[in-house]
Design a protein around this motif. Structure first.
Motif, short mmCIF file in Angstrom:
data_model
loop_
_atom_site.label_atom_id
_atom_site.label_comp_id
_atom_site.label_asym_id
_atom_site.label_seq_id
_atom_site.Cartn_x
_atom_site.Cartn_y
_atom_site.Cartn_z
N TYR A 156 13.17 -33.82 33.25
CA TYR A 156 12.63 -33.20 31.95
C TYR A 156 11.03 -32.89 32.23
N SER A 157 10.29 -33.99 32.62
CA SER A 157 8.93 -34.04 32.94
C SER A 157 8.70 -32.75 33.92
N VAL A 158 9.38 -32.36 34.90
CA VAL A 158 9.29 -31.39 35.70
C VAL A 158 9.26 -29.94 35.05
N ASN A 159 10.33 -29.92 34.28
CA ASN A 159 10.49 -28.71 33.34
C ASN A 159 9.41 -28.62 32.36
N GLN A 160 8.94 -29.72 31.88
CA GLN A 160 7.85 -29.70 30.79
C GLN A 160 6.37 -29.19 31.61
N TYR A 161 6.50 -29.67 32.78
CA TYR A 161 5.15 -29.04 33.70
C TYR A 161 5.05 -27.61 33.76
N SER A 162 6.21 -26.99 33.90
CA SER A 162 6.29 -25.71 34.12
C SER A 162 5.92 -24.96 32.93
N GLU A 163 6.62 -25.60 31.72
CA GLU A 163 6.32 -24.96 30.56
C GLU A 163 4.68 -25.09 30.33
N ASN A 164 3.99 -26.10 30.61
CA ASN A 164 2.64 -26.21 30.24
C ASN A 164 1.71 -24.90 31.07
N ILE A 165 2.35 -24.80 32.36
CA ILE A 165 1.56 -23.81 33.17
C ILE A 165 1.80 -22.20 32.25
N ILE A 166 3.03 -22.21 32.08
CA ILE A 166 3.42 -20.74 31.36
C ILE A 166 2.66 -20.60 29.91
N SER A 167 2.73 -21.70 29.28
CA SER A 167 2.08 -21.64 28.02
C SER A 167 0.49 -21.45 28.19
N TYR A 168 -0.03 -22.04 29.18
CA TYR A 168 -1.38 -21.71 29.42
C TYR A 168 -1.52 -20.15 29.80
N TRP A 169 -0.73 -19.59 30.21
CA TRP A 169 -0.78 -18.12 30.66
C TRP A 169 -0.86 -17.36 29.20
N VAL A 170 0.30 -17.69 28.50
CA VAL A 170 0.46 -17.16 27.09
C VAL A 170 -0.78 -17.26 26.37
N SER A 171 -1.35 -18.46 26.11
CA SER A 171 -2.25 -18.67 25.20
C SER A 171 -3.58 -17.75 25.82
N ASN A 172 -3.75 -17.52 27.03
CA ASN A 172 -4.94 -16.61 27.63
C ASN A 172 -4.56 -15.26 27.52
N LEU A 173 -3.40 -14.99 27.45
CA LEU A 173 -3.02 -13.59 27.48
C LEU A 173 -3.00 -12.92 26.11
N ASP A 174 -2.68 -13.92 25.27
CA ASP A 174 -2.22 -13.46 23.69
C ASP A 174 -3.70 -13.38 23.31
N LEU A 175 -4.32 -12.05 23.36
CA LEU A 175 -5.75 -11.88 22.77
C LEU A 175 -5.94 -10.58 21.76
N PRO A 176 -6.44 -10.65 20.71
CA PRO A 176 -6.60 -9.68 19.70
C PRO A 176 -7.65 -8.62 20.24
N ILE A 177 -7.05 -8.18 21.38
CA ILE A 177 -7.85 -6.86 21.87
C ILE A 177 -6.79 -6.02 22.46
N ALA A 178 -7.23 -4.76 22.71
CA ALA A 178 -6.42 -3.70 23.30
C ALA A 178 -5.95 -4.28 24.52
N CYS A 179 -4.77 -3.89 25.10
CA CYS A 179 -4.39 -4.44 26.46
C CYS A 179 -4.86 -3.64 27.68
N GLY A 180 -5.35 -2.68 27.28
CA GLY A 180 -6.11 -2.00 28.32
C GLY A 180 -7.38 -2.15 28.62
N ASP A 181 -8.21 -2.93 27.56
CA ASP A 181 -9.42 -3.28 27.43
C ASP A 181 -10.04 -3.79 28.74
N ASP A 182 -11.32 -3.90 29.12
CA ASP A 182 -11.77 -4.32 30.22
C ASP A 182 -11.74 -6.19 30.11
N ALA A 183 -11.87 -6.55 28.82
CA ALA A 183 -11.91 -7.93 28.44
C ALA A 183 -10.51 -8.30 28.81
N MET A 184 -9.41 -7.58 28.66
CA MET A 184 -8.00 -8.03 29.02
C MET A 184 -8.00 -7.95 30.48
N LYS A 185 -8.22 -6.99 31.08
CA LYS A 185 -8.39 -6.86 32.46
C LYS A 185 -8.71 -8.12 33.28
#
Ligand code: ADP
Length: 512
Positions: free
Chosen positions: A51-80
């Motif tokens: 479970y802890s291994v799966n949890q670890y992978s979830e942490n990584i993926i959640s980190y990606w999600v929280s970084n990418l989920d921005l209130p800016i246009a997806c093609g913007d330089d900031a998003m880029k």
């Protein structure tokens, strides 16, 4: 005797062995329950590691999600720059794509090698609707789908005006090896063997250090974000079943040992009780036999003495009466002496004076002293005694042993034509003296017991009629034991018996 033993056995069974039996059965059951419990607890522990291994992978993926989920246009330089940053730091990501759900158009693509896995996701209307539904309830569900070597991880973005799907293509094997590998190695603590298997190809894509025996995986669960992969764990050295079995084996061995001890103990107790009861029976038989033996001489003595005292005897018969009184009193003292002698031997109070004797002269002098009985009973006695054999012996004790054998040969001899043959011969360091008769013989069953104290053969006409105490052969046995020798019998019912005494041969033939 049987019913007494049966009663005692039942009482023993009820008061001792039944509770012990219950206790042992209970312990056996408890042991199996304990084993099950240990196994369950251990399995839970293994599950939590996975479970802890799966949890670890979830942490990584959640980190990606929280970084990418921005209130800016997806093609913007900031998003880029955010996307590129994630790509640089996570080389196992192939590409990141943003898609407008309604129009099914690509808003932006980041990464060198974009793939079009998203098209299949966009076709799955139901899944998309579910994601939308979840988001409306403020739950951002992260979905995953396997596309061969690539796993697509996607989610609806919270901070966009329209429904925008962010699609991350991850090279599954590399992610498992590079991103999760060190963590898996760490949680394995060098105690467990953890491996990740591609369920489609069956290949092992990652395994921790250690000896990968081809034992069955103890526990295998799917990987949350990589559905075509399974992660498995087992102990490095042995499986938990083996460990639990080993532990159970030990407990069971101890319990079996206890069971065995109880059985042996019970058998020993019953055997002892049997022995004691038999001895008590023999003793009571002995008392009545001795009383019988004493009664006749006593009656004769008192009757003849009374007749003499009151002068009721004719003068010519006086001599005969006195002879009878004398011989009967001799019989009485013989009986008393035998009992006393037996008790002396029993209590180890008899002192033996063992020294070298010429066997032939010891035997002949015994025969001579016994001659009156031989003649009285019309026995044909023969002997064959070499003149050069010496034995270590106590003269008096050996004479007594021989006389007991002669007595028996006469008592249990045939009514007419009694024969006794005495032989002596040497074999290596032993000397054997045999007393053979042509009497009633002894059955195979009785042969085992005749040397026991108080034992008398109770079956058969003659055996019942002949008086005795059951001590004679036991005295012979004890005497021979004290001479470091032994006594044995060969006999056949109706044909006769041979009693064989074994002595130690004197080393250097000395004269007596
Ligand atoms: P006792 O003669 O007083 O009964 P022993 O100890 O001398 O006691 O002998 C035990 C039993 O062995 C006897 O009761 C008898 O049945 C049997 N026995 C001993 N010697 C002989 C023999 N020579 N022939 C047949 N039976 C014998």
């Amino acid at each position: 005797m049987r019913s007494t033993i049966l009663k005692i056995s039942i009482v023993l069974l009820v008061i001792i062995f039944l509770p012990i039996g219950f206790f042992l059965v209970n312990e056996f059951t408890k042991l199996s329950q304990d084993e099950q419990m240990v196994e369950d607890v251990f399995n839970e522990q293994l599950e939590s590691i996975l479970y802890s291994v799966n949890q670890y992978s979830e942490n990584i993926i959640s980190y990606w999600v929280s970084n990418l989920d921005l209130p800016i246009a997806c093609g913007d330089d900031a998003m880029k720059s955010v996307a590129n940053n994630i790509l640089v730091n996570n080389p196992t990501i192939e590409s990141i794509q943003f898609l407008e759900v309604k129009s099914k158009t690509i808003l932006a693509t980041y990464g060198d090698n974009p793939v079009n896995n998203y098209t299949k996701v966009l076709e799955d209307e139901k899944k998309l609707e579910a994601l939308v539904d979840f988001l409306s309830k403020d739950y951002q569900k992260i979905e995953t789908q396997s596309f061969g070597k690539i796993t697509g991880i996607y989610f609806l973005m919270k901070n966009q005006a329209e429904n925008v799907l962010c699609f991350i293509n991850v090279r599954s094997e590399e992610f498992i090896q590079q991103a999760l590998g060190p963590q898996i190695q760490q949680v394995s603590q060098d105690l467990f063997f953890i491996s990740v298997r591609d369920t489609i190809s069956g290949n092992i894509v990652f395994e921790t250090k250690g000896n990968a025996e081809d034992n069955l995986k103890l526990l295998e669960v799917p990987m949350w974000y990589f559905p075509s992969y399974k992660i498995g764990i087992r102990l490095l050295s042995s499986t938990i079943e083996e460990l639990v079995a080993k532990r159970g084996q030990k407990g069971r061995s101890i319990l079996w040992f206890l069971v065995l001890t109880v059985i042996i103990g019970a058998a020993f107790v019953i055997w002892n009780i049997r022995k004691e009861i038999r001895l008590a029976e023999l003793k009571s038989g002995f008392v009545s036999n001795v009383s019988h033996e004493i009664r006749t001489p006593l009656a004769l003595i008192s009757m003849y003495a009374e007749s003499l005292k009151f002068k009721r005897v004719k003068p010519e018969k006086e001599e005969k009466y006195m002879d009878t009184i004398y011989s009967e009193s001799l019989k009485l003292s013989e009986i008393v002496n035998r009992v006393l002698n037996f008790s002396k031997i029993e209590n180890n109070k008899k002192v033996y004076e063992i020294k070298p004797h010429l066997a032939s002269s010891l035997i002949v002098s015994t025969i001579e002293s016994y001659m009156p009985h031989i003649e009285e009973n019309k026995v044909e006695l023969t002997y064959d005694l070499p003149k050069d054999i010496y034995i270590d012996a106590d003269k008096v004790a050996v004479s007594e042993a021989l006389i007991n054998l002669f007595d028996n040969a006469i008592k249990y001899g045939r009514p007419e034509g009694k024969k006794i043959n005495v032989r002596c011969y040497a074999e290596k360091e032993n000397v054997f003296v045999e007393v053979e008769d042509n009497g009633i013989g002894i059955s195979g069953k009785d042969k085992k017991y005749i040397f026991d104290k108080f034992y008398r053969v109770s079956k058969g006409d003659r055996a019942n009629k002949v008086k005795g105490s059951g001590l004679g052969l036991n005295i012979v046995k004890q005497i021979m034991k004290n001479h470091h020798g032994s006594v044995e019998v060969k006999s056949k019912l109706g044909e006769g018996s041979i009693f064989r005494l074994r002595f130690v041969r004197t080393k250097n033939n000395k004269n007596d």
